[in-house]
Design a protein around this motif. Structure first.
Motif, PDB file in Angstrom:
ATOM      1  N   ALA A 172       6.105  46.021  12.375  1.00 16.48           N
ATOM      2  CA  ALA A 172       5.442  45.246  11.325  1.00 16.48           C
ATOM      3  C   ALA A 172       5.256  46.089  10.070  1.00 16.48           C
ATOM      4  CB  ALA A 172       4.096  44.739  11.832  1.00 16.48           C
ATOM      5  N   LEU A 173       4.917  47.383  10.273  1.00 18.23           N
ATOM      6  CA  LEU A 173       4.716  48.270   9.121  1.00 18.23           C
ATOM      7  C   LEU A 173       6.023  48.492   8.358  1.00 18.23           C
ATOM      8  CD1 LEU A 173       2.300  50.933  10.668  1.00 18.23           C
ATOM      9  CD2 LEU A 173       1.744  49.252   8.901  1.00 18.23           C
ATOM     10  N   MET A 174       7.155  48.427   9.046  1.00 22.15           N
ATOM     11  CA  MET A 174       8.441  48.645   8.389  1.00 22.15           C
ATOM     12  C   MET A 174       8.750  47.569   7.334  1.00 22.15           C
ATOM     13  SD  MET A 174       9.835  51.466   9.419  1.00 22.15           S
ATOM     14  CE  MET A 174       8.162  52.108   9.381  1.00 22.15           C
ATOM     15  N   LYS A 175       8.009  46.463   7.395  1.00 18.77           N
ATOM     16  CA  LYS A 175       8.186  45.417   6.375  1.00 18.77           C
ATOM     17  C   LYS A 175       7.478  45.765   5.064  1.00 18.77           C
ATOM     18  CE  LYS A 175       8.528  41.711   9.803  1.00 18.77           C
ATOM     19  NZ  LYS A 175       7.937  40.435  10.289  1.00 18.77           N
ATOM     20  N   ASN A 176       6.655  46.796   5.116  1.00 18.68           N
ATOM     21  CA  ASN A 176       5.909  47.231   3.930  1.00 18.68           C
ATOM     22  C   ASN A 176       6.836  48.100   3.078  1.00 18.68           C
ATOM     23  OD1 ASN A 176       4.196  48.612   2.094  1.00 18.68           O
ATOM     24  ND2 ASN A 176       2.446  48.237   3.453  1.00 18.68           N
ATOM     25  N   ASP A 177       7.153  47.637   1.876  1.00 17.65           N
ATOM     26  CA  ASP A 177       8.089  48.357   1.002  1.00 17.65           C
ATOM     27  C   ASP A 177       7.559  49.729   0.621  1.00 17.65           C
ATOM     28  OD1 ASP A 177       9.784  46.228   1.119  1.00 17.65           O
ATOM     29  OD2 ASP A 177       9.011  45.287  -0.728  1.00 17.65           O
ATOM     30  N   GLN A 178       6.254  49.842   0.401  1.00 15.90           N
ATOM     31  CA  GLN A 178       5.665  51.124   0.013  1.00 15.90           C
ATOM     32  C   GLN A 178       5.823  52.141   1.147  1.00 15.90           C
ATOM     33  OE1 GLN A 178       1.610  50.431  -1.160  1.00 15.90           O
ATOM     34  NE2 GLN A 178       2.174  49.418  -3.095  1.00 15.90           N
ATOM     35  N   LEU A 179       5.608  51.685   2.379  1.00 17.90           N
ATOM     36  CA  LEU A 179       5.743  52.586   3.522  1.00 17.90           C
ATOM     37  C   LEU A 179       7.190  53.017   3.703  1.00 17.90           C
ATOM     38  CD1 LEU A 179       4.470  53.992   5.973  1.00 17.90           C
ATOM     39  CD2 LEU A 179       4.920  51.922   7.295  1.00 17.90           C
ATOM     40  N   VAL A 180       8.113  52.063   3.474  1.00 20.18           N
ATOM     41  CA  VAL A 180       9.526  52.394   3.625  1.00 20.18           C
ATOM     42  C   VAL A 180       9.943  53.413   2.576  1.00 20.18           C
ATOM     43  CG1 VAL A 180      11.869  51.462   3.466  1.00 20.18           C
ATOM     44  CG2 VAL A 180      10.078  50.157   4.655  1.00 20.18           C
ATOM     45  N   ALA A 181       9.344  53.319   1.417  1.00 19.18           N
ATOM     46  CA  ALA A 181       9.689  54.258   0.327  1.00 19.18           C
ATOM     47  C   ALA A 181       9.158  55.646   0.619  1.00 19.18           C
ATOM     48  CB  ALA A 181       9.129  53.738  -0.999  1.00 19.18           C
ATOM     49  N   ASP A 182       8.064  55.747   1.407  1.00 15.66           N
ATOM     50  CA  ASP A 182       7.480  57.050   1.753  1.00 15.66           C
ATOM     51  C   ASP A 182       8.242  57.588   2.970  1.00 15.66           C
ATOM     52  OD1 ASP A 182       5.973  59.232   2.554  1.00 15.66           O
ATOM     53  OD2 ASP A 182       4.065  58.292   1.988  1.00 15.66           O
ATOM     54  N   THR A 183       9.174  58.476   2.696  1.00 18.97           N
ATOM     55  CA  THR A 183      10.062  58.980   3.752  1.00 18.97           C
ATOM     56  C   THR A 183       9.286  59.670   4.874  1.00 18.97           C
ATOM     57  OG1 THR A 183      11.782  59.328   2.095  1.00 18.97           O
ATOM     58  CG2 THR A 183      12.065  60.427   4.226  1.00 18.97           C
ATOM     59  N   GLU A 184       8.296  60.474   4.504  1.00 17.42           N
ATOM     60  CA  GLU A 184       7.535  61.233   5.523  1.00 17.42           C
ATOM     61  C   GLU A 184       6.807  60.290   6.485  1.00 17.42           C
ATOM     62  OE1 GLU A 184       4.019  64.641   5.790  1.00 17.42           O
ATOM     63  OE2 GLU A 184       4.860  64.053   3.854  1.00 17.42           O
ATOM     64  N   LYS A 185       6.080  59.299   5.930  1.00 20.51           N
ATOM     65  CA  LYS A 185       5.348  58.355   6.776  1.00 20.51           C
ATOM     66  C   LYS A 185       6.319  57.498   7.598  1.00 20.51           C
ATOM     67  CE  LYS A 185       1.020  57.807   4.211  1.00 20.51           C
ATOM     68  NZ  LYS A 185       0.116  56.821   3.556  1.00 20.51           N
ATOM     69  N   ARG A 186       7.406  57.098   6.937  1.00 18.52           N
ATOM     70  CA  ARG A 186       8.374  56.255   7.638  1.00 18.52           C
ATOM     71  C   ARG A 186       8.936  56.975   8.861  1.00 18.52           C
ATOM     72  NH1 ARG A 186      13.418  55.438   4.207  1.00 18.52           N
ATOM     73  NH2 ARG A 186      13.747  57.543   5.020  1.00 18.52           N
ATOM     74  N   ASN A 187       9.356  58.227   8.658  1.00 14.64           N
ATOM     75  CA  ASN A 187       9.906  59.005   9.769  1.00 14.64           C
ATOM     76  C   ASN A 187       8.864  59.238  10.871  1.00 14.64           C
ATOM     77  OD1 ASN A 187      12.368  59.158   8.495  1.00 14.64           O
ATOM     78  ND2 ASN A 187      11.934  61.159   7.542  1.00 14.64           N
ATOM     79  N   LYS A 188       7.598  59.418  10.457  1.00 15.95           N
ATOM     80  CA  LYS A 188       6.538  59.631  11.435  1.00 15.95           C
ATOM     81  C   LYS A 188       6.375  58.409  12.332  1.00 15.95           C
ATOM     82  CE  LYS A 188       1.578  60.589  11.748  1.00 15.95           C
ATOM     83  NZ  LYS A 188       0.338  60.847  10.973  1.00 15.95           N
ATOM     84  N   TYR A 189       6.354  57.216  11.718  1.00 16.51           N
ATOM     85  CA  TYR A 189       6.190  55.988  12.492  1.00 16.51           C
ATOM     86  C   TYR A 189       7.425  55.690  13.339  1.00 16.51           C
ATOM     87  CZ  TYR A 189       1.834  54.828  10.093  1.00 16.51           C
ATOM     88  OH  TYR A 189       0.538  54.840   9.631  1.00 16.51           O
ATOM     89  N   ILE A 190       8.598  56.016  12.790  1.00 17.04           N
ATOM     90  CA  ILE A 190       9.830  55.793  13.566  1.00 17.04           C
ATOM     91  C   ILE A 190       9.834  56.690  14.811  1.00 17.04           C
ATOM     92  CG2 ILE A 190      12.330  56.115  13.568  1.00 17.04           C
ATOM     93  CD1 ILE A 190      12.339  55.193  10.667  1.00 17.04           C
ATOM     94  N   GLU A 191       9.424  57.954  14.640  1.00 19.89           N
ATOM     95  CA  GLU A 191       9.347  58.879  15.782  1.00 19.89           C
ATOM     96  C   GLU A 191       8.330  58.381  16.816  1.00 19.89           C
ATOM     97  OE1 GLU A 191       8.485  62.740  14.325  1.00 19.89           O
ATOM     98  OE2 GLU A 191      10.431  62.984  13.325  1.00 19.89           O
ATOM     99  N   LEU A 192       7.212  57.817  16.316  1.00 15.54           N
ATOM    100  CA  LEU A 192       6.204  57.273  17.224  1.00 15.54           C
ATOM    101  C   LEU A 192       6.783  56.114  18.036  1.00 15.54           C
ATOM    102  CD1 LEU A 192       3.290  57.158  18.245  1.00 15.54           C
ATOM    103  CD2 LEU A 192       2.735  55.687  16.298  1.00 15.54           C
ATOM    104  N   ALA A 193       7.509  55.232  17.362  1.00 14.53           N
ATOM    105  CA  ALA A 193       8.119  54.099  18.056  1.00 14.53           C
ATOM    106  C   ALA A 193       9.170  54.568  19.059  1.00 14.53           C
ATOM    107  CB  ALA A 193       8.745  53.141  17.045  1.00 14.53           C
TER     108      ALA A 193
END
Length: 449
Positions: free
Chosen positions: A237-258
């Motif tokens: 659900a968070l991946m639909k957030n454009d701001q989060l997708v633009a933040d590479t560090e946070k995006r990678n963190k959540y992807i690793e968590l998943a």
């Protein structure tokens, strides 16, 4: 649950009623056979006294005898000593040919042996009025025994001052001997009923246990799968957030968590499938040279990141770098299960010792913790599927009860063993042993320093 209690209650009532009826039947059978034995003794004793009388008669040759006492019948079976027999007894006593109880004893034992009635008997000559024993075959000379079965008194004097009587010592032995077939039949019936009721109760207990295991498994499965699925759903659900997708560090963190949660689900599924395969047929490990030192290090890193408790790992490798032929996935999951249990079934401060040694006979891996410990009773059952132990239930730790069953299946697939050493409150040590014969590596090339 209530129906099970009712059934158990009815079962115990049925057992009690069955035993009661069996007891009543046995008591009635005992009294009936006791009466039969008493009748046999009386009949045999009448015949015996008749025969002894005829023996004494034959010792007197007197042509006037018939004129004095009349004719005495030689029908031993029907003599009742109320007529000519009693008169003859009186006549012979007056002629100093008194009754001989030792002769009666000898004849009586022959009679009862013919009737297959066995026991210890004594013959008494008594005074019926006073009960005084005038003569006896009792070696002690008493002629009176508590609990003995007494025959009817046969009079030998016309004035009723003397009579003879036989006593059966310990009559219950003779009765039980006669009841032998009845006793065996009764015992077999009790055993059959007892076995049937025991089997019924065992079925109820097993059914209840299976229901509980099913409920525990469903609860644990829901708990263990809901957390990673919920995490994956939230990350998606968070991946639909454009701001989060633009933040590479946070995006990678959540992807690793998943990805980590996906790996957890995969490990959980593999564990269940492996145990299921082991149930249907023996596991077939894919033996390849694996780096045991690296495998243990990966596990430590994995649990150090995941756990929410304070966990301290200490390791010992001998030699420092260990290579061994085994199924990497099976070995990884087996040791992972033991570490996971060590963390779950311990307090907030967890101490885990991992000891890996190559010895003369193969690879030894020890996993020791400072947790709650396992009771002696649970140690006998904890390697069974779905068994988790009473201490685990009390601590409310989640799980399927499949972990240790999986560990045992893995070691057995490698022709090895798993040993458990534990005391309640003092922690637990699991020792895994994998012999060299499980793989193609020899002792020389299985170890690298």
């Amino acid at each position: 649950m209530k129906s099970v209690k009712y059934i158990k209650g009815l079962t115990f009532i049925a057992i009690a009623v069955t035993l009661l009826l069996q007891g009543i039947w046995m008591a009635n059978a005992y009294r009936l056979i006791e009466k039969q034995v008493h009748t046999q003794i009386n009949e045999a004793f009448i015949v015996t006294v008749n025969k002894e009388l005829m023996l004494r008669k034959n010792t007197i040759i007197d042509s006037t005898t018939n004129e004095i006492v009349g004719i005495v019948s030689d029908d031993f079976e029907k003599g009742i000593f109320s007529g000519p027999e009693l008169v003859y007894q009186e006549f012979l006593i007056k002629k100093n040919h008194e009754i001989e109880i030792n002769t009666i004893d000898s004849i009586f034992h022959s009679e009862i042996a013919r009737q297959k009635l066995y026991g210890k008997f004594i013959i008494n000559r008594i005074n019926p009025s006073t009960g005084e024993v005038l003569e006896t075959t009792d070696p002690k000379g008493e002629g009176k025994l508590q609990g003995a079965m007494a025959s009817e008194i046969i009079p030998i004097r016309t004035d009723g001052s003397e009579g003879v009587q036989v006593l059966l010592i310990s009559p219950y032995r003779a009765v039980f001997r006669q009841m032998l077939f009845v006793l065996i039949l009764s015992l077999l019936l009790i055993l059959f009923v007892g076995y049937a009721l025991f089997y019924l109760l065992s079925s109820f207990r097993n059914e209840r246990k299976l229901r509980q295991l099913q409920a525990d498994f469903s609860h644990a499965l829901t708990h263990n799968m809901s957390t990673p699925l919920q995490t994956i759903y939230q990350v998606n659900a968070l991946m639909k957030n454009d701001q989060l997708v633009a933040d590479t560090e946070k995006r990678n963190k959540y992807i690793e968590l998943a990805q980590q949660q996906i790996l957890n689900l995969q490990a959980l599924t593999d564990r269940i499938l492996t145990v299921a395969r082991a149930e249907q047929s023996s596991l077939s490990p894919d033996l390849k040279p694996i780096d045991v030192t690296h495998l243990i290090s990966d596990l430590i890193e994995k649990f150090s990141v995941q756990v929410k408790k304070e966990v301290h790992f200490s390791t010992f490798f001998q030699p420092d770098h260990i290579l061994f032929n085994a199924d990497e996935s099976m070995l990884y999951n087996a040791v992972s299960n033991l570490i996971d249990n060590a963390i779950k079934y311990s307090g907030q401060a967890v101490e885990i010792e991992l000891d890996c040694r190559m010895k003369e006979n193969g690879l030894h891996i020890g996993v020791k913790d400072n947790g709650y410990g396992i009771s002696s009773a649970d140690q006998h059952t904890i390697f069974r599927k779905f068994e988790r132990g009473t201490a685990v239930k009390r601590k409310e730790a989640t799980g399927f009860g499949l972990g240790l069953s999986f560990v045992k299946s893995v070691t057995e697939a490698h022709h090895g063993t798993v040993n458990l050493f534990s005391k309640v409150g003092e922690g637990t040590l699991f020792e895994l042993f994998f012999p060299y014969r499980t793989g193609q590596l020899s002792k020389t090339n299985a170890i690298e320093s």
